[in-house]
Design an enzyme around this catalytic site. Structure first.
Site, PDB file in Angstrom:
ATOM      1  N   SER A  44       0.835  -1.206   0.000  1.00 36.22           N
ATOM      2  CA  SER A  44       0.000   0.000   0.000  1.00 36.22           C
ATOM      3  C   SER A  44       0.872   1.259   0.000  1.00 36.22           C
ATOM      4  O   SER A  44       0.478   2.288  -0.564  1.00 36.22           O
ATOM      5  CB  SER A  44      -0.966  -0.002   1.181  1.00 36.22           C
ATOM      6  OG  SER A  44      -0.277   0.098   2.406  1.00 36.22           O
ATOM      7  N   ASN A  45       2.052   1.191   0.581  1.00 38.21           N
ATOM      8  CA  ASN A  45       2.949   2.356   0.536  1.00 38.21           C
ATOM      9  C   ASN A  45       3.553   2.545  -0.861  1.00 38.21           C
ATOM     10  O   ASN A  45       3.766   3.674  -1.291  1.00 38.21           O
ATOM     11  CB  ASN A  45       4.049   2.231   1.598  1.00 38.21           C
ATOM     12  CG  ASN A  45       3.528   2.605   2.972  1.00 38.21           C
ATOM     13  OD1 ASN A  45       3.274   3.772   3.242  1.00 38.21           O
ATOM     14  ND2 ASN A  45       3.323   1.611   3.817  1.00 38.21           N
ATOM     15  N   ARG A  96      22.935 -12.504   4.187  1.00 39.62           N
ATOM     16  CA  ARG A  96      22.307 -11.182   3.976  1.00 39.62           C
ATOM     17  C   ARG A  96      23.146 -10.347   3.017  1.00 39.62           C
ATOM     18  O   ARG A  96      22.617  -9.591   2.196  1.00 39.62           O
ATOM     19  CB  ARG A  96      22.198 -10.432   5.307  1.00 39.62           C
ATOM     20  CG  ARG A  96      21.235 -11.048   6.296  1.00 39.62           C
ATOM     21  CD  ARG A  96      21.103 -10.140   7.521  1.00 39.62           C
ATOM     22  NE  ARG A  96      20.512 -10.821   8.647  1.00 39.62           N
ATOM     23  CZ  ARG A  96      19.215 -11.082   8.792  1.00 39.62           C
ATOM     24  NH1 ARG A  96      18.367 -10.723   7.876  1.00 39.62           N
ATOM     25  NH2 ARG A  96      18.768 -11.705   9.860  1.00 39.62           N
ATOM     26  N   ARG A 122      13.569  -7.100   5.725  1.00 40.22           N
ATOM     27  CA  ARG A 122      14.896  -7.711   5.848  1.00 40.22           C
ATOM     28  C   ARG A 122      15.838  -6.728   6.533  1.00 40.22           C
ATOM     29  O   ARG A 122      15.737  -5.511   6.301  1.00 40.22           O
ATOM     30  CB  ARG A 122      15.498  -8.047   4.457  1.00 40.22           C
ATOM     31  CG  ARG A 122      14.632  -8.897   3.562  1.00 40.22           C
ATOM     32  CD  ARG A 122      14.300 -10.250   4.132  1.00 40.22           C
ATOM     33  NE  ARG A 122      15.457 -11.042   4.528  1.00 40.22           N
ATOM     34  CZ  ARG A 122      15.376 -12.133   5.293  1.00 40.22           C
ATOM     35  NH1 ARG A 122      14.213 -12.540   5.762  1.00 40.22           N
ATOM     36  NH2 ARG A 122      16.463 -12.803   5.593  1.00 40.22           N
ATOM     37  N   ASN A 138      13.221   4.638   4.990  1.00 36.73           N
ATOM     38  CA  ASN A 138      12.347   3.570   5.497  1.00 36.73           C
ATOM     39  C   ASN A 138      11.114   4.173   6.151  1.00 36.73           C
ATOM     40  O   ASN A 138      11.163   5.282   6.686  1.00 36.73           O
ATOM     41  CB  ASN A 138      13.107   2.737   6.540  1.00 36.73           C
ATOM     42  CG  ASN A 138      12.289   1.569   7.063  1.00 36.73           C
ATOM     43  OD1 ASN A 138      11.694   0.812   6.295  1.00 36.73           O
ATOM     44  ND2 ASN A 138      12.233   1.412   8.377  1.00 36.73           N
ATOM     45  N   HIS A 140       8.290   3.290   9.143  1.00 34.26           N
ATOM     46  CA  HIS A 140       8.146   2.390  10.297  1.00 34.26           C
ATOM     47  C   HIS A 140       6.860   2.763  11.047  1.00 34.26           C
ATOM     48  O   HIS A 140       6.609   3.950  11.285  1.00 34.26           O
ATOM     49  CB  HIS A 140       9.361   2.540  11.212  1.00 34.26           C
ATOM     50  CG  HIS A 140       9.313   1.640  12.395  1.00 34.26           C
ATOM     51  ND1 HIS A 140       9.596   0.287  12.325  1.00 34.26           N
ATOM     52  CD2 HIS A 140       8.979   1.874  13.693  1.00 34.26           C
ATOM     53  CE1 HIS A 140       9.456  -0.256  13.516  1.00 34.26           C
ATOM     54  NE2 HIS A 140       9.073   0.682  14.366  1.00 34.26           N
TER      55      HIS A 140
HETATM   56  C1  GRF Z   1       3.925  -0.609   6.914  1.00 39.23           C
HETATM   57  O1  GRF Z   1       3.112  -0.520   8.050  1.00 39.23           O
HETATM   58  C2  GRF Z   1       5.314  -0.133   7.208  1.00 39.23           C
HETATM   59  O2  GRF Z   1       5.364   0.854   8.182  1.00 39.23           O
HETATM   60  C3  GRF Z   1       5.983  -1.381   7.702  1.00 39.23           C
HETATM   61  O3  GRF Z   1       5.452  -2.401   6.893  1.00 39.23           O
HETATM   62  C4  GRF Z   1       4.139  -2.052   6.477  1.00 39.23           C
HETATM   63  C5  GRF Z   1       4.078  -2.216   4.981  1.00 39.23           C
HETATM   64  O4  GRF Z   1       2.770  -2.037   4.506  1.00 39.23           O
HETATM   65  N1  GRF Z   1       7.416  -1.259   7.636  1.00 39.23           N
HETATM   66  P1  GRF Z   1       2.452  -2.052   2.942  1.00 39.23           P
HETATM   67  O5  GRF Z   1       3.030  -3.341   2.381  1.00 39.23           O
HETATM   68  O6  GRF Z   1       3.085  -0.839   2.324  1.00 39.23           O
HETATM   69  O7  GRF Z   1       0.974  -2.025   2.839  1.00 39.23           O
END
Ligand code: GRF
Length: 219
Positions: A44-45, A96, A122, A138, A140
């Site tokens: 979704s991001n 890694r 990861r 990133n 979070h």
């Molecule tokens: C988000 O809540 C982000 O903060 C975390 O993983 C989730 C990813 O969500 N690191 P999506 O796959 O972008 O919907």
């Protein structure tokens, strides 16, 4: 002034003043940023960044998606947005560092200049960080430095905090500790579950991730 009743709690949600710093939409002159997205899940991001680019809120181009989980829904989103997607399954690598070396290779092949971890599950190594110094971002799902690492929403609920949120930050070697770019606060409601709270946090993630990319690239 009377305190809001429990049924009014949802009215706390999504007010612009909960985002800090307040970023005004910038014109972002110049060539579009070349973004590479790393994602492991629903994406979704990824979608929020693609939408922001389409709407002219972010002057950028999605060069490539790298995903590590063959089942990740993000790959379907990439197809809809015509973004090339490369599967690098971590199980196919001995370490890694070897995974990160291949990630760097792909990102360089696609001429990426900013790397966006949009739900990348990861731990990264110096191999990736040194290839893109101060150019890895990133998102979070907590107000860092609280609740670093996995299960940040669960951690917030277990701690009983009344406000949590999300943070966009630069990535450094220690997990979830890099320079904070942008944060949004989200009230915890009395009847929240991990799912309901995470849903509201994600609304804010989708707002601040594109803004933070613009902010990082402008500074
Ligand atoms: C988000 O809540 C982000 O903060 C975390 O993983 C989730 C990813 O969500 N690191 P999506 O796959 O972008 O919907």
């Amino acid at each position: 002034m009377p305190l809001p009743s429990v049924s009014d709690e949802s009215s706390f949600d999504s007010t612009p003043s909960l985002v800090s710093p307040s970023v005004s939409p910038s014109l972002m002159p110049g060539a579009p940023l070349k973004l590479g997205i790393l994602a492991s899940g629903s994406g979704s991001n990824f979608e929020a960044v693609a939408e922001a680019i389409k709407n002219g809120q972010l002057n950028a181009h999605l060069q490539v998606l790298i995903y590590n989980n063959p089942q990740a829904k993000v790959v379907e989103r990439a197809a809809r947005w015509n973004v090339p997607a490369v599967l690098l399954n971590h199980r196919d690598f001995d370490s890694r560092k070897e995974l990160d070396a291949q990630i760097v290779k792909i990102l360089q092949q696609y001429s990426v200049d900013w790397v966006i971890m949009a739900g990348w599950m990861r731990i990264v190594t110096p191999v990736l960080i040194d290839a893109f110094p101060d150019k890895i971002i990133n998102i979070h799902p907590s107000l860092l430095p609280s609740f670093r690492g996995a299960k940040a929403v669960e951690q917030a609920l277990a701690a009983g905090v009344k406000i949590t949120g999300c943070t966009v930050h630069l990535v450094c070697l220690e997990v979830d500790t890099g320079k904070i770019l942008l944060q949004a606060a989200v009230p915890v409601l009395s009847n929240d579950t991990v799912a309901t709270l995470h849903d509201r946090i994600q609304v804010q993630e989708h707002r601040i991730l594109p803004q933070a990319i613009a902010l990082a690239s402008a500074t």
